[in-house]
Design a protein around this motif. Structure first.
Motif, short mmCIF file in Angstrom:
data_model
loop_
_atom_site.label_atom_id
_atom_site.label_comp_id
_atom_site.label_asym_id
_atom_site.label_seq_id
_atom_site.Cartn_x
_atom_site.Cartn_y
_atom_site.Cartn_z
N PRO A 11 0.81 -1.23 0.00
CA PRO A 11 0.00 0.00 0.00
C PRO A 11 0.84 1.27 0.00
CG PRO A 11 -0.93 -1.60 1.53
CD PRO A 11 0.37 -2.17 1.05
N PHE A 12 1.99 1.23 0.62
CA PHE A 12 2.86 2.42 0.67
C PHE A 12 3.10 3.00 -0.71
CE2 PHE A 12 7.10 4.13 0.00
CZ PHE A 12 7.18 5.14 0.94
N ASN A 113 15.94 0.95 6.73
CA ASN A 113 15.84 2.14 7.58
C ASN A 113 14.38 2.53 7.69
OD1 ASN A 113 18.59 2.83 8.32
ND2 ASN A 113 18.91 3.34 6.17
N THR A 114 14.01 3.19 8.78
CA THR A 114 12.64 3.67 8.90
C THR A 114 12.38 4.88 8.03
OG1 THR A 114 13.25 4.89 10.89
CG2 THR A 114 12.22 2.74 11.20
N SER A 115 13.44 5.59 7.63
CA SER A 115 13.34 6.65 6.64
C SER A 115 14.39 6.35 5.57
CB SER A 115 13.61 8.02 7.27
OG SER A 115 13.59 9.04 6.28
N LEU A 116 14.00 6.39 4.30
CA LEU A 116 14.91 5.98 3.23
C LEU A 116 15.56 7.14 2.50
CD1 LEU A 116 13.17 2.89 1.57
CD2 LEU A 116 14.62 3.04 3.59
N SER A 117 15.36 8.35 2.99
CA SER A 117 16.02 9.49 2.34
C SER A 117 16.44 10.51 3.39
CB SER A 117 15.07 10.16 1.32
OG SER A 117 13.93 10.72 1.95
N LEU A 134 6.38 2.14 5.22
CA LEU A 134 6.99 1.14 4.35
C LEU A 134 7.71 0.07 5.16
CD1 LEU A 134 7.81 0.02 1.61
CD2 LEU A 134 9.70 1.67 1.57
N ALA A 135 8.42 0.46 6.19
CA ALA A 135 9.14 -0.52 7.01
C ALA A 135 8.17 -1.52 7.63
CB ALA A 135 9.95 0.20 8.09
#
Length: 218
Positions: A11-12, A113-117, A134-135
């Protein structure tokens, strides 16, 4: 940016990614479009066996390669990764020759990572953009395939995946390997041998945490 095929129906990618990609457009962000989904590309859901969760990419240009805790081969080891390797040497007797953890990912270690950027020099700047969904979705998808081993270093990782580990999963929770906290329970936790012992009990092959030639050389 192409989406990772085996994860693209999460869904993300319908709900959050269009907004995030628009916000990234025109920015000089790290690790960049070619590496942003490296963790998912190297570890499809059917392959994932172990989850290690980080926070966000290294904010120094040229360091991050899209995998949690990992750096490009030519980059000096960050302090947390130095401690991870020190614990591995105590646990297994060897560690990789450089900080590129791609060989973990190819064996089924999901290094998300919980944030990819991130922006250069601005750690955590994209932490509230919705990446964390997403994670959680990726971990839940991997759980549908088999029991998983979770290595959750620090309160951030433990909180991010609250409620997801099941009784059939292995959960190793310790302090973060950062120099600020590693001596509060990370050192001596022996996560690598514990994961391999658990995988063996599941009938799975162990993770070769260091390249075989590295172990043989030592």
């Amino acid at each position: 940016m192409s989406l990772p095929d085996t994860w693209a129906d999460l869904p993300f990618f319908r709900e959050e990614w269009p907004v995030i990609s628009t916000r990234l457009d025109g920015e000089d962000w790290l690790p960049g479009p070619e590496r942003v989904f490296a963790a998912l590309e190297l570890t499809p859901p059917a392959v994932a066996r172990v989850v290690i969760l980080g926070q966000d990419p290294y904010p120094t240009p040229g360091h991050a390669n899209g995998l949690a805790f990992s750096v490009t081969p030519e980059t000096a080891l960050p302090r947390s990764l130095k401690n991870i390797y020190a614990e591995m040497r105590d646990d297994l007797g060897f560690a990789p020759e450089n900080g590129d953890l791609s060989h973990w990912a190819r064996q089924g270690v999901l290094l998300l990572n919980t944030s990819l950027s991130v922006l250069p020099g601005q750690a955590g700047v994209h932490a509230k953009w919705g990446w964390e969904k997403l994670a959680r979705q990726a971990v839940a998808r991997a759980q549908a395939e088999r029991p998983l081993a979770f290595i959750l270093w620090g309160a951030h990782a433990q909180k991010a995946l609250t409620g997801l580990p099941r009784p059939q999963d292995l959960v190793i929770e310790t302090a973060h390997p950062s120099p600020l906290s590693a001596r509060r329970g990370f050192f001596g936790s022996r996560p690598f041998s514990r994961v391999n012992d658990w995988l063996a009990a599941q009938g799975e092959a162990p993770i070769d945490w260091a390249l075989s030639e590295t172990a043989d050389a030592e």
